[in-house]
Structure formats: structure tokens, C-alpha cells
Design an enzyme around this catalytic site. Structure first.
Site, PDB file in Angstrom:
ATOM      1  N   LYS A  70       0.841  -1.219   0.000  1.00 33.47           N
ATOM      2  CA  LYS A  70       0.000   0.000   0.000  1.00 33.47           C
ATOM      3  C   LYS A  70       0.874   1.266   0.000  1.00 33.47           C
ATOM      4  CE  LYS A  70      -2.112  -1.147   3.876  1.00 33.47           C
ATOM      5  NZ  LYS A  70      -1.457  -2.442   4.236  1.00 33.47           N
ATOM      6  N   ARG A 120      -9.929   0.386   8.686  1.00 36.06           N
ATOM      7  CA  ARG A 120      -9.481  -0.969   9.019  1.00 36.06           C
ATOM      8  C   ARG A 120     -10.521  -1.747   9.808  1.00 36.06           C
ATOM      9  NH1 ARG A 120      -3.474  -0.034   8.740  1.00 36.06           N
ATOM     10  NH2 ARG A 120      -2.517  -2.007   9.201  1.00 36.06           N
ATOM     11  N   ARG A 173      12.053  -6.001   5.240  1.00 33.08           N
ATOM     12  CA  ARG A 173      12.075  -4.571   5.548  1.00 33.08           C
ATOM     13  C   ARG A 173      12.558  -4.327   6.983  1.00 33.08           C
ATOM     14  NH1 ARG A 173       6.653  -1.184   5.144  1.00 33.08           N
ATOM     15  NH2 ARG A 173       6.165  -2.467   6.957  1.00 33.08           N
ATOM     16  N   ARG A 219      11.377  -0.213  12.036  1.00 32.74           N
ATOM     17  CA  ARG A 219       9.999  -0.394  12.519  1.00 32.74           C
ATOM     18  C   ARG A 219       9.947  -1.583  13.457  1.00 32.74           C
ATOM     19  NH1 ARG A 219       5.115   0.333   8.223  1.00 32.74           N
ATOM     20  NH2 ARG A 219       4.104  -1.032   9.742  1.00 32.74           N
ATOM     21  N   ARG A 235      -0.290  -9.116  13.251  1.00 35.33           N
ATOM     22  CA  ARG A 235      -0.861  -8.073  12.383  1.00 35.33           C
ATOM     23  C   ARG A 235      -1.722  -8.707  11.288  1.00 35.33           C
ATOM     24  NH1 ARG A 235       4.611  -5.348  10.752  1.00 35.33           N
ATOM     25  NH2 ARG A 235       3.405  -4.152   9.237  1.00 35.33           N
TER      26      ARG A 235
HETATM   27  P1  AP5 Z   1       4.688  -1.501   1.825  1.00 42.17           P
HETATM   28  O1  AP5 Z   1       4.455  -0.755   0.568  1.00 42.17           O
HETATM   29  O2  AP5 Z   1       5.178  -0.743   3.000  1.00 42.17           O
HETATM   30  O3  AP5 Z   1       3.386  -2.316   2.227  1.00 42.17           O
HETATM   31  P2  AP5 Z   1       2.158  -1.851   3.116  1.00 42.17           P
HETATM   32  O4  AP5 Z   1       0.979  -2.586   2.634  1.00 42.17           O
HETATM   33  O5  AP5 Z   1       2.077  -0.348   3.163  1.00 42.17           O
HETATM   34  O6  AP5 Z   1       2.683  -2.448   4.488  1.00 42.17           O
HETATM   35  P3  AP5 Z   1       2.761  -1.820   5.922  1.00 42.17           P
HETATM   36  O7  AP5 Z   1       3.613  -2.718   6.760  1.00 42.17           O
HETATM   37  O8  AP5 Z   1       3.200  -0.394   5.900  1.00 42.17           O
HETATM   38  O9  AP5 Z   1       1.287  -1.968   6.289  1.00 42.17           O
HETATM   39  P4  AP5 Z   1       0.596  -2.084   7.601  1.00 42.17           P
HETATM   40  O10 AP5 Z   1      -0.798  -2.104   7.164  1.00 42.17           O
HETATM   41  O11 AP5 Z   1       0.998  -3.136   8.551  1.00 42.17           O
HETATM   42  O12 AP5 Z   1       1.171  -0.792   8.323  1.00 42.17           O
HETATM   43  P5  AP5 Z   1       0.508   0.538   8.803  1.00 42.17           P
HETATM   44  O13 AP5 Z   1       1.601   1.508   8.872  1.00 42.17           O
HETATM   45  O14 AP5 Z   1      -0.724   0.850   8.064  1.00 42.17           O
HETATM   46  O15 AP5 Z   1       5.664  -2.706   1.471  1.00 42.17           O
HETATM   47  C1  AP5 Z   1       6.149  -3.594   2.452  1.00 42.17           C
HETATM   48  C2  AP5 Z   1       7.530  -4.102   2.005  1.00 42.17           C
HETATM   49  O16 AP5 Z   1       7.384  -4.846   0.802  1.00 42.17           O
HETATM   50  C3  AP5 Z   1       8.537  -2.975   1.686  1.00 42.17           C
HETATM   51  O17 AP5 Z   1       9.812  -3.377   2.086  1.00 42.17           O
HETATM   52  C4  AP5 Z   1       8.452  -2.848   0.161  1.00 42.17           C
HETATM   53  O18 AP5 Z   1       9.648  -2.354  -0.409  1.00 42.17           O
HETATM   54  C5  AP5 Z   1       8.161  -4.280  -0.252  1.00 42.17           C
HETATM   55  N1  AP5 Z   1       7.378  -4.367  -1.485  1.00 42.17           N
HETATM   56  C6  AP5 Z   1       6.353  -3.575  -1.882  1.00 42.17           C
HETATM   57  N2  AP5 Z   1       5.876  -3.964  -3.079  1.00 42.17           N
HETATM   58  C7  AP5 Z   1       6.610  -5.051  -3.453  1.00 42.17           C
HETATM   59  C8  AP5 Z   1       6.588  -5.907  -4.601  1.00 42.17           C
HETATM   60  N3  AP5 Z   1       5.719  -5.729  -5.590  1.00 42.17           N
HETATM   61  N4  AP5 Z   1       7.477  -6.932  -4.655  1.00 42.17           N
HETATM   62  C9  AP5 Z   1       8.384  -7.119  -3.638  1.00 42.17           C
HETATM   63  N5  AP5 Z   1       8.467  -6.325  -2.528  1.00 42.17           N
HETATM   64  C10 AP5 Z   1       7.569  -5.302  -2.439  1.00 42.17           C
HETATM   65  O19 AP5 Z   1       0.036   0.123  10.287  1.00 42.17           O
HETATM   66  C11 AP5 Z   1       0.953  -0.154  11.323  1.00 42.17           C
HETATM   67  C12 AP5 Z   1       0.189  -0.303  12.627  1.00 42.17           C
HETATM   68  O20 AP5 Z   1      -0.450   0.945  12.944  1.00 42.17           O
HETATM   69  C13 AP5 Z   1      -0.951  -1.328  12.626  1.00 42.17           C
HETATM   70  O21 AP5 Z   1      -0.496  -2.619  12.931  1.00 42.17           O
HETATM   71  C14 AP5 Z   1      -1.867  -0.759  13.725  1.00 42.17           C
HETATM   72  O22 AP5 Z   1      -1.376  -1.065  14.996  1.00 42.17           O
HETATM   73  C15 AP5 Z   1      -1.734   0.733  13.519  1.00 42.17           C
HETATM   74  N6  AP5 Z   1      -2.754   1.270  12.587  1.00 42.17           N
HETATM   75  C16 AP5 Z   1      -2.528   1.863  11.374  1.00 42.17           C
HETATM   76  N7  AP5 Z   1      -3.688   2.241  10.802  1.00 42.17           N
HETATM   77  C17 AP5 Z   1      -4.674   1.869  11.668  1.00 42.17           C
HETATM   78  C18 AP5 Z   1      -6.081   1.969  11.628  1.00 42.17           C
HETATM   79  N8  AP5 Z   1      -6.729   2.515  10.577  1.00 42.17           N
HETATM   80  N9  AP5 Z   1      -6.782   1.471  12.686  1.00 42.17           N
HETATM   81  C19 AP5 Z   1      -6.164   0.945  13.762  1.00 42.17           C
HETATM   82  N10 AP5 Z   1      -4.822   0.803  13.847  1.00 42.17           N
HETATM   83  C20 AP5 Z   1      -4.075   1.268  12.821  1.00 42.17           C
END
Ligand code: AP5
Length: 191
Positions: A14, A89, A128, A134, A146
Site C-alpha cells: 500500500k 481498518r 524490511r 519499525r 498483524r
Molecule cells: P509496503 O508498501 O510498506 O506495504 P504496506 O501494505 O504499506 O505495508 P505496511 O507494513 O506499511 O502496512 P501495515 O498495514 O501493517 O502498516 P501501517 O503503517 O498501516 O511494502 C512492504 C515491504 O514490501 C517494503 O519493504 C516494500 O519495499 C516491499 N514491497 C512492496 N511492493 C513489493 C513488490 N511488488 N514486490 C516485492 N516487494 C515489495 O500500520 C501499522 C500499525 O499501525 C498497525 O499494525 C496498527 O497497529 C496501527 N494502525 C494503522 N492504521 C490503523 C487503523 N486505521 N486502525 C487501527 N490501527 C491502525
């Protein structure tokens, strides 16, 4: 105005795709994960509370993230559209977002749901974690927690938007550019 949700499990790409989308379409990027990490870095009371959930791989309470999104919408009155990344979410967050957008006389136009296998998600996030700093990426148990939260609470959000015929699925495996091309194709038909 064009409002897009980029949806998918942790590690589905994402954040990676959001960077390319905001550059191409000029949308305002709203990532609740990034907003929460800024609060943690600034050591605000909200950040300290959120960290205790994030470090365990659990979702932060709805009222916290809904409040953050509400302020972010108010702070960007001139946006030509919003790209929601990692939000909503839960079904309660989706309902709250619909109400907030309705007050601004707009709505969600499209949800793009990226499908990636669990093995690939774990591989990407552990990879990552070696460099990102992180804390929720370094431990496989937290990564699995997660993903479990996603299945327990977040997949229902896709069902919610499905009822309004707003969901398109994208194959989230392949090169970043291949996935971006598939996403752009879906957007071109709607924007
Ligand atoms: P990346 O692009 O970062 O993937 P992502 O889907 O954004 O993953 P995140 O880990 O950032 O998502 P998340 O949902 O856990 O985190 P968030 O910050 O929202 O890519 C991931 C890796 O893969 C990178 O190294 C990238 O280079 C690689 N990659 C990408 N595309 C690729 C490809 N095509 N091929 C190979 N490699 C690739 O949430 C974190 C925490 O915050 C949650 O656990 C929760 O506690 C809290 N939180 C956030 N939002 C909410 C909410 N709305 N409600 C409640 N809690 C929340």
C-alpha cells in the site's frame, strides 16, 4: 474530487504504490500508520498510547484513528481527492469515514484491494525489518499478529464497500511497476 482507498494486508504494498499514485494523480495521501508513527516520534500522549497497541501487532482503538482522519480532512480543504492508505481498518471506521466525507459532500469512489499470499507478506516484512527501524517488522510473531488482526477485523471493510459495488481486486505480486500499471488501469476508468 476523487477519493480512493488502497486496501490490503500488512506488507501488500500500500505504501509503495501510494507514493507512485500521489505523484501521478495529485491526491492527498492519508496513511494512518504514518500519522501514528509521527505521533510516536513526537512522543505525544496519543503516540505513547498507540505504540502499546502497534508493538503487539494490534489495531489502535477506532476513536483514535477516526479523530486523526477527521482532523486531516479538515486541514486539507483544497485537496483534489484523498488516497486512504491503511484506513479504514474496521467496519466502524468505514462508517465513520462515509459520514465525514458526506459532510464534505463527497464519498469514496473506489477501493482497490491488493491480494498477496501470506508467505510473501511475511518475507517482505521481515526483509524490511532489517533496515526500517519499525519495531513491528522485526519479530515474526508480531507480523503474524498483524496479519491475524487483518483477517479478524479488516477484511469486513472490503465486504462493506462490496455492498456499494466499489471494490476492485488487484494481483499484488509481481514487480512494483506491473502492479502500478494494473492499479492505474482501474483508476483511469473511474477518475
Ligand atoms: P509496503 O508498501 O510498506 O506495504 P504496506 O501494505 O504499506 O505495508 P505496511 O507494513 O506499511 O502496512 P501495515 O498495514 O501493517 O502498516 P501501517 O503503517 O498501516 O511494502 C512492504 C515491504 O514490501 C517494503 O519493504 C516494500 O519495499 C516491499 N514491497 C512492496 N511492493 C513489493 C513488490 N511488488 N514486490 C516485492 N516487494 C515489495 O500500520 C501499522 C500499525 O499501525 C498497525 O499494525 C496498527 O497497529 C496501527 N494502525 C494503522 N492504521 C490503523 C487503523 N486505521 N486502525 C487501527 N490501527 C491502525
Amino acid at each position: 474530487m476523487f477519493n480512493l482507498i488502497l486496501f490490503g494486508p500488512p506488507g501488500s504494498g500500500k505504501g509503495t504504490q501510494s507514493e507512485k499514485l500521489i505523484a501521478k494523480y495529485g491526491l492527498k495521501h492519508l496513511s494512518t500508520g504514518d500519522l501514528l508513527r509521527s505521533e510516536i516520534a513526537a512522543q505525544t500522549p496519543l503516540g505513547i498510547e498507540a505504540k502499546s497497541f502497534m508493538d503487539k501487532g494490534q489495531l489502535v482503538p477506532d476513536e483514535v484513528v477516526i479523530g486523526m482522519i477527521s482532523s486531516a480532512l479538515d486541514s486539507n480543504p483544497d485537496a483534489k481527492g484523498f488516497l486512504f492508505d491503511g484506513f479504514p481498518r474496521t467496519e466502524a471506521q468505514a462508517e465513520a469515514l462515509d459520514k465525514l466525507l458526506k459532510l464534505k459532500k463527497t464519498a469514496i469512489h473506489l477501493m482497490l484491494a491488493m491480494d498477496v499470499s501470506e508467505a510473501e507478506l511475511i518475507k517482505r516484512l521481515l526483509g524490511r525489518g532489517k533496515t526500517s527501524g519499525r519495531s513491528d517488522d522485526t519479530n515474526e510473531e508480531v507480523i503474524k499478529a498483524r496479519i491475524a488482526e487483518y483477517h479478524k477485523k479488516t477484511t469486513a471493510v472490503a465486504d462493506y464497500y462490496m455492498k456499494f459495488d466499489k471494490v476492485k481486486h488487484i494481483k499484488g505480486e509481481g514487480t512494483v511497476d506491473e502492479i502500478f500499471a494494473a492499479i492505474s488501469k482501474e483508476i483511469e476508468g473511474k477518475i
